[in-house]
Design a protein around this motif. Structure first.
Motif, PDB file in Angstrom:
ATOM      1  N   ARG A  38       0.837  -1.182   0.000  1.00 42.50           N
ATOM      2  CA  ARG A  38       0.000   0.000   0.000  1.00 42.50           C
ATOM      3  C   ARG A  38       0.883   1.248   0.000  1.00 42.50           C
ATOM      4  O   ARG A  38       1.969   1.239   0.586  1.00 42.50           O
TER       5      ARG A  38
ATOM      6  N   SER B 127      -4.625   6.876   0.968  1.00 40.91           N
ATOM      7  CA  SER B 127      -3.803   5.709   0.646  1.00 40.91           C
ATOM      8  C   SER B 127      -4.458   4.930  -0.471  1.00 40.91           C
ATOM      9  O   SER B 127      -5.665   5.073  -0.733  1.00 40.91           O
ATOM     10  N   ILE B 128      -3.641   4.078  -1.099  1.00 40.59           N
ATOM     11  CA  ILE B 128      -4.120   3.301  -2.232  1.00 40.59           C
ATOM     12  C   ILE B 128      -3.457   1.940  -2.223  1.00 40.59           C
ATOM     13  O   ILE B 128      -2.277   1.808  -1.909  1.00 40.59           O
ATOM     14  N   GLY B 129      -4.224   0.913  -2.581  1.00 41.23           N
ATOM     15  CA  GLY B 129      -3.703  -0.432  -2.631  1.00 41.23           C
ATOM     16  C   GLY B 129      -2.899  -0.678  -3.890  1.00 41.23           C
ATOM     17  O   GLY B 129      -2.820   0.160  -4.784  1.00 41.23           O
TER      18      GLY B 129
ATOM     19  N   SER C 136      -3.361  -2.607  -6.457  1.00 39.26           N
ATOM     20  CA  SER C 136      -4.101  -2.620  -7.716  1.00 39.26           C
ATOM     21  C   SER C 136      -4.727  -1.280  -8.057  1.00 39.26           C
ATOM     22  O   SER C 136      -5.171  -1.062  -9.178  1.00 39.26           O
TER      23      SER C 136
ATOM     24  N   GLY D  69      -7.454  -0.197  -6.725  1.00 38.82           N
ATOM     25  CA  GLY D  69      -8.889  -0.227  -6.517  1.00 38.82           C
ATOM     26  C   GLY D  69      -9.332   0.114  -5.115  1.00 38.82           C
ATOM     27  O   GLY D  69     -10.501   0.409  -4.879  1.00 38.82           O
ATOM     28  N   SER D  70      -8.430   0.064  -4.179  1.00 35.23           N
ATOM     29  CA  SER D  70      -8.767   0.327  -2.781  1.00 35.23           C
ATOM     30  C   SER D  70      -8.168   1.652  -2.349  1.00 35.23           C
ATOM     31  O   SER D  70      -6.958   1.772  -2.189  1.00 35.23           O
ATOM     32  N   THR D  71      -9.015   2.649  -2.179  1.00 36.19           N
ATOM     33  CA  THR D  71      -8.535   3.965  -1.755  1.00 36.19           C
ATOM     34  C   THR D  71      -9.223   4.383  -0.460  1.00 36.19           C
ATOM     35  O   THR D  71     -10.382   4.043  -0.227  1.00 36.19           O
ATOM     36  N   ILE D  72      -8.498   5.111   0.345  1.00 36.75           N
ATOM     37  CA  ILE D  72      -9.012   5.634   1.617  1.00 36.75           C
ATOM     38  C   ILE D  72      -8.586   7.088   1.720  1.00 36.75           C
ATOM     39  O   ILE D  72      -7.463   7.434   1.357  1.00 36.75           O
TER      40      ILE D  72
END
Length: 117
Positions: free
Chosen positions: A33, A50-52, A54, A56-59
């Motif tokens: 991450r 933050s971002i994963g 891939s 696809g996962s953002t916070i």
């Protein structure tokens, strides 16, 4: 080891935009991450987004939702933070960080963002 170099900071008027970049090198395949943090004068360092791996996962922290967008280009080993509708309270040194396991283990040197009113 992972090396991170931020760029793109500067001085902008309130309501303006900036795009920060974070170029990663070294053992980037070990990172799970990537994140952006910021630290204003006299304050603690705060999480921004933050971002994963891939993408696809953002916070996001609540105060930047709808204004900031984090993205990544794995082919270039680069993470971006697009910042729109900037406010004076966004003024801070912005840091890029990489996480391998549970904590952010690697940090860049930071880039200054100053938003004038």
């Amino acid at each position: 080891q992972v090396q991170l170099v931020e760029s793109g900071g500067g001085l902008v008027q309130a309501g303006g935009s900036l795009r920060l970049s974070c170029a990663a090198s070294g053992r980037t395949s070990s990172t799970t991450r990537m994140g952006w943090f910021r630290q204003a004068p006299g304050k603690e360092r705060d999480f921004v987004a933050s971002i994963g791996w891939s993408g696809g996962s953002t916070i996001y922290r609540d105060s930047v939702k709808g204004r900031f967008t984090i993205s990544r280009d794995n082919a270039k080993n680069t993470v971006y933070l697009q910042m729109n509708s900037l406010k004076p309270e966004d003024t801070a040194v912005y840091y890029c960080a990489a996480r391998e396991r549970l904590s952010y283990d690697y940090w860049g040197q930071g880039t200054q963002v100053t938003v004038s009113s």
